[in-house]
Scaffold this active site. Structure first.
Site, PDB file in Angstrom:
ATOM      1  N   ARG A  26      -7.805  -7.669  -8.774  1.00 32.39           N
ATOM      2  CA  ARG A  26      -8.304  -8.651  -8.695  1.00 32.39           C
ATOM      3  C   ARG A  26      -9.866  -8.552  -8.977  1.00 32.39           C
ATOM      4  O   ARG A  26     -10.207  -7.355  -8.913  1.00 32.39           O
ATOM      5  CB  ARG A  26      -8.083  -9.535  -7.547  1.00 32.39           C
ATOM      6  CG  ARG A  26      -8.801  -8.966  -6.367  1.00 32.39           C
ATOM      7  CD  ARG A  26      -8.535  -9.772  -5.087  1.00 32.39           C
ATOM      8  NE  ARG A  26      -8.631  -8.940  -3.828  1.00 32.39           N
ATOM      9  CZ  ARG A  26      -9.870  -8.540  -3.357  1.00 32.39           C
ATOM     10  NH1 ARG A  26     -10.967  -8.569  -3.938  1.00 32.39           N
ATOM     11  NH2 ARG A  26      -9.725  -7.720  -2.377  1.00 32.39           N
TER      12      ARG A  26
ATOM     13  N   LYS B 147       0.776  -1.268   0.063  1.00 34.83           N
ATOM     14  CA  LYS B 147      -0.114   0.065  -0.030  1.00 34.83           C
ATOM     15  C   LYS B 147       0.818   1.207  -0.102  1.00 34.83           C
ATOM     16  O   LYS B 147       0.289   2.233  -0.380  1.00 34.83           O
ATOM     17  CB  LYS B 147      -0.998  -0.074   1.205  1.00 34.83           C
ATOM     18  CG  LYS B 147      -2.249  -1.207   1.057  1.00 34.83           C
ATOM     19  CD  LYS B 147      -3.107  -1.024   2.143  1.00 34.83           C
ATOM     20  CE  LYS B 147      -4.133  -2.040   1.881  1.00 34.83           C
ATOM     21  NZ  LYS B 147      -5.241  -1.966   3.078  1.00 34.83           N
TER      22      LYS B 147
ATOM     23  N   GLU C  41      -1.576   7.276   7.756  1.00 35.17           N
ATOM     24  CA  GLU C  41      -2.499   8.212   7.177  1.00 35.17           C
ATOM     25  C   GLU C  41      -3.503   8.691   7.875  1.00 35.17           C
ATOM     26  O   GLU C  41      -3.757   8.188   8.869  1.00 35.17           O
ATOM     27  CB  GLU C  41      -3.075   7.658   5.803  1.00 35.17           C
ATOM     28  CG  GLU C  41      -3.974   6.410   5.871  1.00 35.17           C
ATOM     29  CD  GLU C  41      -4.528   5.853   4.599  1.00 35.17           C
ATOM     30  OE1 GLU C  41      -3.839   5.828   3.702  1.00 35.17           O
ATOM     31  OE2 GLU C  41      -5.827   5.634   4.576  1.00 35.17           O
TER      32      GLU C  41
HETATM   33  P1  ADP Z   1      -8.529  -3.261   2.895  1.00 38.20           P
HETATM   34  O1  ADP Z   1      -7.379  -3.644   2.250  1.00 38.20           O
HETATM   35  O2  ADP Z   1      -8.634  -4.191   4.079  1.00 38.20           O
HETATM   36  O3  ADP Z   1      -9.685  -3.234   1.933  1.00 38.20           O
HETATM   37  P2  ADP Z   1      -8.726  -0.285   3.067  1.00 38.20           P
HETATM   38  O4  ADP Z   1      -7.494   0.455   3.028  1.00 38.20           O
HETATM   39  O5  ADP Z   1      -9.312  -0.463   1.645  1.00 38.20           O
HETATM   40  O6  ADP Z   1      -8.106  -1.990   3.539  1.00 38.20           O
HETATM   41  O7  ADP Z   1      -9.558  -0.071   3.970  1.00 38.20           O
HETATM   42  C1  ADP Z   1     -10.733  -0.479   4.592  1.00 38.20           C
HETATM   43  C2  ADP Z   1     -11.763   0.203   4.937  1.00 38.20           C
HETATM   44  O8  ADP Z   1     -11.291   0.917   6.383  1.00 38.20           O
HETATM   45  C3  ADP Z   1     -12.257   1.513   4.311  1.00 38.20           C
HETATM   46  O9  ADP Z   1     -13.256   1.125   3.500  1.00 38.20           O
HETATM   47  C4  ADP Z   1     -12.615   2.515   4.983  1.00 38.20           C
HETATM   48  O10 ADP Z   1     -13.957   2.371   5.853  1.00 38.20           O
HETATM   49  C5  ADP Z   1     -11.615   2.293   6.156  1.00 38.20           C
HETATM   50  N1  ADP Z   1     -10.336   3.395   6.206  1.00 38.20           N
HETATM   51  C6  ADP Z   1      -9.245   2.797   5.506  1.00 38.20           C
HETATM   52  N2  ADP Z   1      -8.366   4.103   5.540  1.00 38.20           N
HETATM   53  C7  ADP Z   1      -9.211   5.046   6.092  1.00 38.20           C
HETATM   54  C8  ADP Z   1      -8.741   6.385   6.285  1.00 38.20           C
HETATM   55  N3  ADP Z   1      -7.722   6.980   6.165  1.00 38.20           N
HETATM   56  N4  ADP Z   1      -9.693   7.144   6.898  1.00 38.20           N
HETATM   57  C9  ADP Z   1     -10.765   6.795   7.338  1.00 38.20           C
HETATM   58  N5  ADP Z   1     -11.381   5.175   7.109  1.00 38.20           N
HETATM   59  C10 ADP Z   1     -10.359   4.672   6.579  1.00 38.20           C
HETATM   60  P1  ADP Z   2     -13.169  -7.179  -1.949  1.00 41.75           P
HETATM   61  O1  ADP Z   2     -12.106  -6.232  -1.806  1.00 41.75           O
HETATM   62  O2  ADP Z   2     -13.405  -7.852  -2.878  1.00 41.75           O
HETATM   63  O3  ADP Z   2     -14.677  -6.263  -1.409  1.00 41.75           O
HETATM   64  P2  ADP Z   2     -12.795  -8.171   0.618  1.00 41.75           P
HETATM   65  O4  ADP Z   2     -11.808  -7.337   1.178  1.00 41.75           O
HETATM   66  O5  ADP Z   2     -13.917  -8.509   1.333  1.00 41.75           O
HETATM   67  O6  ADP Z   2     -13.038  -8.278  -0.814  1.00 41.75           O
HETATM   68  O7  ADP Z   2     -11.947  -9.450   0.579  1.00 41.75           O
HETATM   69  C1  ADP Z   2     -12.153 -10.740  -0.253  1.00 41.75           C
HETATM   70  C2  ADP Z   2     -11.603 -11.872   0.408  1.00 41.75           C
HETATM   71  O8  ADP Z   2     -10.115 -11.708   0.030  1.00 41.75           O
HETATM   72  C3  ADP Z   2     -11.721 -12.414   1.874  1.00 41.75           C
HETATM   73  O9  ADP Z   2     -11.634 -13.451   2.253  1.00 41.75           O
HETATM   74  C4  ADP Z   2     -10.358 -11.440   2.447  1.00 41.75           C
HETATM   75  O10 ADP Z   2     -10.174 -12.224   3.711  1.00 41.75           O
HETATM   76  C5  ADP Z   2      -9.290 -11.773   1.446  1.00 41.75           C
HETATM   77  N1  ADP Z   2      -8.194 -10.916   1.350  1.00 41.75           N
HETATM   78  C6  ADP Z   2      -8.262  -9.640   0.645  1.00 41.75           C
HETATM   79  N2  ADP Z   2      -7.167  -9.041   0.727  1.00 41.75           N
HETATM   80  C7  ADP Z   2      -6.611 -10.031   1.512  1.00 41.75           C
HETATM   81  C8  ADP Z   2      -5.021  -9.775   1.607  1.00 41.75           C
HETATM   82  N3  ADP Z   2      -4.295  -8.891   1.399  1.00 41.75           N
HETATM   83  N4  ADP Z   2      -4.422 -10.968   2.043  1.00 41.75           N
HETATM   84  C9  ADP Z   2      -5.113 -11.958   2.424  1.00 41.75           C
HETATM   85  N5  ADP Z   2      -6.437 -12.069   2.069  1.00 41.75           N
HETATM   86  C10 ADP Z   2      -7.040 -11.035   1.697  1.00 41.75           C
END
Ligand code: ADP
Ligand code: ADP
Ligand code: MG
Length: 471
Positions: A290, A115, A199
Site C-alpha cells: 500500500r 508474514k 525470527e
Molecule cells: P510492522 O508490520 O508492525 O511494521 P515489522 O515486521 O515491520 O512490523 O517490524 C517493525 C519494527 O520492529 C522494525 O522496524 C524493527 O525496528 C523491529 N523489528 C522487527 N523485526 C525485527 C528483528 N527480527 N530484529 C530486530 N528488530 C526487529
Molecule cells: P507505515 O508502514 O506506512 O509506516 P504504519 O506501520 O505506521 O505505516 O501504519 C500505518 C497505519 O496502518 C496505522 O494506523 C497502523 O495502525 C495501521 N496498520 C498497519 N498495518 C496494519 C495491519 N496489519 N492491521 C491493521 N492496521 C494496520
C-alpha cells in the site's frame, strides 16, 4: 484514465488522495462516519457520504464501501493506509464487482500480509530473510526449540501484524514462555488471527525500506530508500530519505533486492519492501502492499508524485519513469507529529485544536487534516500532522527541521513536536550514527522544557530583574 475514485479512508491520507485526484481531473468521493463529519477530507472531496454513527464500522465494511462505489459511479477505490488497505477480502470483492482496487491483486495482498508466507516467497526468490520459522508456530514447545536453535534474543511476531504491534523481543526461554501467550492474545485482539512466528532478533539494526512502483506491463522501478530507524516501540517517529548511513553500493544493492522481491510476486502499484540492516548484512523483513505514511519524503527527494503514479498505474498506463530517469537530490525528513504527551509515556492527547499555525518557508511540506477549532476524535490514530522538510545537505536538513518545528504552533493538545527537536539536536543524530535503539537508549531527551511563550518569557525576565534589583 480513471474518472471517479472513492477514497476508503480518512484524515491526512484521504486529503492527500483528494489532492492527487484534483490535479488529474479525477472526481473524488469521500466516506465518513459521524464523528468525522467535520473532517477535512469530507469538506475537500467532490462528494461525501456518511456511513453511520459508529466511529469505525463504516471504514471497515467492505461490502458497504464497494456498493457505495458502484452506486456513486466510481470506477476505482483508493484504500490509503491502515483500515482496509491490506485486507485481501476487500480487494477481492472489488475485483469481483468490477471496481478497480488501487493496489496489487488480492492474492498478492494475501500472500504478503501473511508474514510467514511472505518470508517463504522471498526465500524462494533468493532475497535474504532473517533466520527463523518456516511457517507459523504450532505451540510454545516448538517456539522454545526453534529459539534454542537460532539463539537468543529472538523476535516473536504476529503473522498478520502491522503498525508495530504484536512484536516482542525475547531474551531467554523464560522470557519467551512469558511473552508467548501475550503476543497470541495481542494478535488475536488486534488482527483477528492467533498465528505467530519467530525470527532472529537483529540487535541494533537499521530499518531501511525501499519504495517501489510497478505497472501492469511488467515494469518495476525503485525510488531509493528511507531510513526509519528512529522508532519507539517498533513504531516510526522520524523518517529520512535517502538513508545517510548507506554507501552508494549498499543503496544500489538494496534497491535491486526490492525490485527482485516485487518481480517475484508479480507486484503491481506502489509498495514498500522493508529490510533490517546490520553491518553489511541485509534481511528482508516484510512488504507493505500500500502507500506508506512516509511516501512523502521519497516524493521530496525524487520529485515523483507517488499517489499520482498509483492512479496512473490503476488506469492501466505504463510507469512514467524508467529506472534511469529516477534520480534523488538532497535529504528529506518527515516528523510524525502525534497527539501524544512524550512526558507522560506518550499518552494520547486528544481534544480541540485551539490554535494552529502551519510551518512554511523553503523546503517545507505539511500533510494534515487538522485546522484551528478542529476537535481530534479519540477513535483513530494519534498522528495528526506530517511535517516534511527537504534541503540539499544533511546539516541543512537538520537545521531546517528544527526551524520548521519552531515555526509550527499547535495549541490545545500535547504533541511530539518539541521532543523531535531534541532528537535532531543530538550529536549522534547529527553525525548520522543511529539505529532502532536510538530512542530507547536516550530517555534523557525527554527532559526538555516545553518552549515558553513570549508572554511567559517576559514575565520570567521581569521577575529575574526584580530579584536582582532587590525589589
Ligand atoms: P510492522 O508490520 O508492525 O511494521 P515489522 O515486521 O515491520 O512490523 O517490524 C517493525 C519494527 O520492529 C522494525 O522496524 C524493527 O525496528 C523491529 N523489528 C522487527 N523485526 C525485527 C528483528 N527480527 N530484529 C530486530 N528488530 C526487529
Ligand atoms: P507505515 O508502514 O506506512 O509506516 P504504519 O506501520 O505506521 O505505516 O501504519 C500505518 C497505519 O496502518 C496505522 O494506523 C497502523 O495502525 C495501521 N496498520 C498497519 N498495518 C496494519 C495491519 N496489519 N492491521 C491493521 N492496521 C494496520
Ligand atoms: Mg513494518
Amino acid at each position: 484514465m480513471l474518472k471517479k475514485v472513492l477514497i476508503a479512508n480518512r484524515g491526512e491520507i484521504a486529503v492527500r488522495i483528494v489532492r492527487a485526484c484534483a490535479e488529474m481531473g479525477i472526481r473524488s468521493v469521500a466516506i465518513y462516519t459521524e464523528p468525522d463529519r467535520y473532517g477535512l477530507h469530507v469538506k475537500r472531496a467532490d462528494e461525501a457520504y456518511s456511513l453511520g454513527e459508529d466511529p469505525l464500522a463504516g471504514y471497515l465494511d467492505p461490502a458497504r464501501i464497494v456498493n457505495l462505489a458502484l452506486e456513486t459511479g466510481c470506477d476505482a477505490i483508493h484504500p490509503g493506509y491502515g483500515f482496509l488497505s491490506e485486507n485481501a477480502t476487500f480487494a477481492r470483492l472489488c475485483e469481483e464487482k468490477g471496481v478497480t482496487f488501487i493496489g496489487p491483486k488480492s492474492e498478492v495482498i494475501h500472500g504478503m500480509g501473511d508474514k510467514t508466507q511472505a518470508r517463504d516467497s522471498m526465500r524462494a526468490a533468493g532475497v535474504p530473510v532473517t533466520p527463523g520459522s518456516d511457517g507459523n508456530l504450532a505451540d510454545l514447545d516448538e517456539a522454545l526449540q526453534l529459539a534454542g536453535e537460532i539463539g537468543y534474543p529472538v523476535m516473536l511476531k504476529a503473522t498478520s501484524g502491522g503498525g508495530g504491534r504484536g512484536i516482542r523481543r525475547c531474551d531467554s526461554p523464560e522470557d519467551l514462555k512469558q511473552q508467548y501467550p501475550r503476543v497470541i492474545s495481542e494478535a488475536t485482539k488486534a488482527f483477528g488471527s492467533a498465528d505467530v512466528f519467530l525470527e532472529k532478533c537483529i540487535v541494533n539494526p537499521r530499518h531501511i525500506e525501499v519504495q517501489i512502483l510497478a505497472d501492469r506491463h511488467g515494469n518495476v522501478v525503485h525510488l531509493f530508500e528511507r531510513d526509519c530507524s528512529i522508532q519507539r516501540r517498533n513504531q516510526k517517529l522520524i523518517e529520512i530519505a535517502p538513508s545517510p548511513q548507506l554507501t552508494p553500493e549498499q543503496r544500489q544493492y538494496i534497491g535491486g533486492l526490492a525490485v527482485k522481491a516485487a518481480e517475484a510476486v508479480d507486484y503491481v502499484n506502489a509498495g514498500t519492501v522493508e529490510f533490517l540492516l546490520t553491518g553489511n548484512e541485509v534481511y528482508f523483513m516484510e512488504m507493505n502492499t500500500r502507500v506508506q505514511v512516509e511516501h512523502t519524503i521519497t516524493e521530496a527527494i525524487t520529485g515523483v508524485d507517488i499517489v499520482r503514479e498509483q492512479l496512473r498505474i490503476a488506469s492501466g498506463l505504463e510507469l512514467s519513469y524508467r529506472q534511469e530517469d529516477i534520480q534523488y537530490r538532497g535529504y528529506a525528513l518527515q516528523f510524525r507529529i502525534n497527539a501524544e504527551d512524550p512526558k507522560n509515556d506518550f499518552l494520547p492527547s486528544f481534544g480541540r485544536i485551539s490554535h494552529y499555525y502551519a510551518p512554511g518557508g523553503p523546503g517545507v511540506r505539511v500533510d494534515t487534516a487538522i485546522y484551528t477549532g478542529y476537535e481530534i476524535p479519540p477513535y483513530y490514530d494519534s498522528m495528526c500532522l506530517k511535517l516534511v522538510v527537504w534541503a540539499l545537505t544533511w546539516d541543512e536538513v537538520i537545521a531546517r527541521g528544527i526551524r520548521a518545528l519552531d515555526d509550527m504552533r499547535l495549541h490545545g493538545i500535547k504533541t511530539t513536536a518539541n521532543y523531535y527537536k531534541q532528537i535532531l539536536d543530538h550529536p549522534d543524530f547529527r553525525r548520522h550514527d543511529f539505529n532502532t535503539s536510538f530512542v530507547p537508549e536516550h530517555p534523557e531527551l525527554l527532559n526538555y522544557s516545553e518552549k515558553r511563550q513570549p508572554a511567559e518569557i517576559a514575565l520570567a525576565l521581569a521577575s529575574a530583574i526584580a530579584a536582582h534589583a532587590g525589589w
